[in-house]
Design an enzyme around this catalytic site. Structure first.
Site, PDB file in Angstrom:
ATOM      1  CE  LYS A  54       5.236   1.875 -12.399  1.00 35.54           C
ATOM      2  NZ  LYS A  54       5.664   2.541 -11.164  1.00 35.54           N
ATOM      3  CD  GLN A  98       8.103   2.051  -8.589  1.00 37.38           C
ATOM      4  OE1 GLN A  98       7.818   2.570  -9.666  1.00 37.38           O
ATOM      5  NE2 GLN A  98       7.244   1.341  -7.893  1.00 37.38           N
ATOM      6  CG  ASP A 121       4.066   8.757 -10.150  1.00 35.90           C
ATOM      7  OD1 ASP A 121       3.393   7.758 -10.437  1.00 35.90           O
ATOM      8  OD2 ASP A 121       5.239   8.713  -9.730  1.00 35.90           O
TER       9      ASP A 121
HETATM   10  N1  GUN Z   1       5.217   2.792  -5.867  1.00 38.34           N
HETATM   11  C1  GUN Z   1       4.045   2.101  -5.786  1.00 38.34           C
HETATM   12  N2  GUN Z   1       3.099   2.698  -6.542  1.00 38.34           N
HETATM   13  C2  GUN Z   1       3.696   3.769  -7.110  1.00 38.34           C
HETATM   14  C3  GUN Z   1       3.227   4.773  -8.011  1.00 38.34           C
HETATM   15  O1  GUN Z   1       2.062   4.818  -8.436  1.00 38.34           O
HETATM   16  N3  GUN Z   1       4.156   5.704  -8.380  1.00 38.34           N
HETATM   17  C4  GUN Z   1       5.428   5.701  -7.908  1.00 38.34           C
HETATM   18  N4  GUN Z   1       6.252   6.685  -8.320  1.00 38.34           N
HETATM   19  N5  GUN Z   1       5.879   4.786  -7.067  1.00 38.34           N
HETATM   20  C5  GUN Z   1       5.012   3.825  -6.678  1.00 38.34           C
END
Ligand code: GUN
Length: 286
Positions: A54, A98, A121
């Site tokens: 990311k 996360q 998100d």
């Molecule tokens: N962990 C796995 N996928 C995601 C996601 O789309 N967002 C977040 N915040 N954590 C994750």
């Protein structure tokens, strides 16, 4: 007939390039650089890789990226204090905690504390509600990435039977909602299957498009599929040192007309959509 393999990485790169251009325009017009803050709590190695990806995507698109790594012993109160500080910081446009978080932290409490205007998100109840009502502020990253893949591949959804395998809050549930909305990439007839569904194969065999997001390695086999189906595999399961999807790729690609690989299918699209939401969050401030 061997299925066409959908190159999610190539689509994601093209989309990220579009966002890079839009971000440069935002800087030029308003002096605002989109800024994403990601909190990584604990030392889950898979999460560390996702967060790094990311960060790289943000930087390549000219976004500002801050990754805050916190120890596995971090309390919920400490994390909530961090979130409150980012909520109050006008230079921060997007906040992502996360998942998963260590067990002493209640994920919903933290996700609910993120300002809905910075919730890139699209997990906050306000943003989920807006999305359900068809007037989204942000889009849920993985489901929107899947929808964009189909649109950009020229795969029609209107009037089609889309079967979503999985009912998670992150993927299955919002995925079904996006497909049933009116408009491009929607207008589908949607069935949601999950761990308690009976006669799964009988249902999945009627799919024109199957989206597998159930978190079980290679659950979808030849017998679940009808010739010509489009298979979208959202699964990312670690089996030994291998990453495998929820679909048995070799079997499915003999039957399907198109299929996403793992890795290189949906995963890169999720990150591209996160950049889109961060850009939108930044635009909301000007
Ligand atoms: N962990 C796995 N996928 C995601 C996601 O789309 N967002 C977040 N915040 N954590 C994750």
């Amino acid at each position: 007939m061997a299925a066409r393999v959908i190159d999610g990485k190539a689509h994601a790169l093209a989309i990220r390039q579009e966002y890079a251009v839009a971000a440069a325009e935002l800087v030029r017009a308003h002096g605002v650089t989109p800024h994403l803050v990601v909190a990584l709590v604990g030392d889950d190695p898979a999460s560390a890789v996702y967060v790094k990806n990311k960060q790289i995507a943000c930087e390549k698109a000219g976004f500002r990226s801050t990754v805050t790594t916190l120890p596995a012993s971090t309390s919920q109160a400490e994390l909530l204090d961090r979130v409150a500080a980012w909520n109050a910081d006008a230079s921060v446009h997007g906040i992502l905690v996360q998942l998963p978080v260590p067990k002493q932290i209640e994920p919903q409490a933290v996700l609910d504390a993120i300002s809905p205007l910075k919730d890139v998100d699209c997990f906050h109840p306000e943003n989920v509600g807006l999305m359900v009502q068809g007037r989204p502020r942000f889009m849920p990253c993985t489901p929107y990435g899947v929808q964009q893949l189909l649109i950009r591949e020229g795969i029609e959804t209107a009037g089609k039977h889309v079967v979503v395998l999985g009912r998670s809050e992150i993927v299955g549930k919002p995925q079904a909602l996006l497909f049933m909305q009116k408009g491009l990439g929607g207008d589908a007839t949607v069935t949601v299957c999950h761990s308690r569904t009976r006669n799964l194969a009988a249902i999945t065999q009627t799919a024109d498009i199957l989206v597998a997001a159930i978190g079980q390695p290679e659950l979808v086999r030849r017998e679940h599929l009808s010739p010509g189906v489009v298979v979208i595999d959202v699964g990312t399961n670690r089996v030994g040192d291998k990453l495998v999807g929820d679909v048995h790729f070799a079997e499915a690609s003999e039957v399907a007309s198109a299929i996403t690989p793992v890795p290189g299918g949906v995963g890169p699209m999720t990150i591209a959509m996160l950049l889109g939401n961060t850009l939108r969050a930044a635009k909301l401030t000007v």
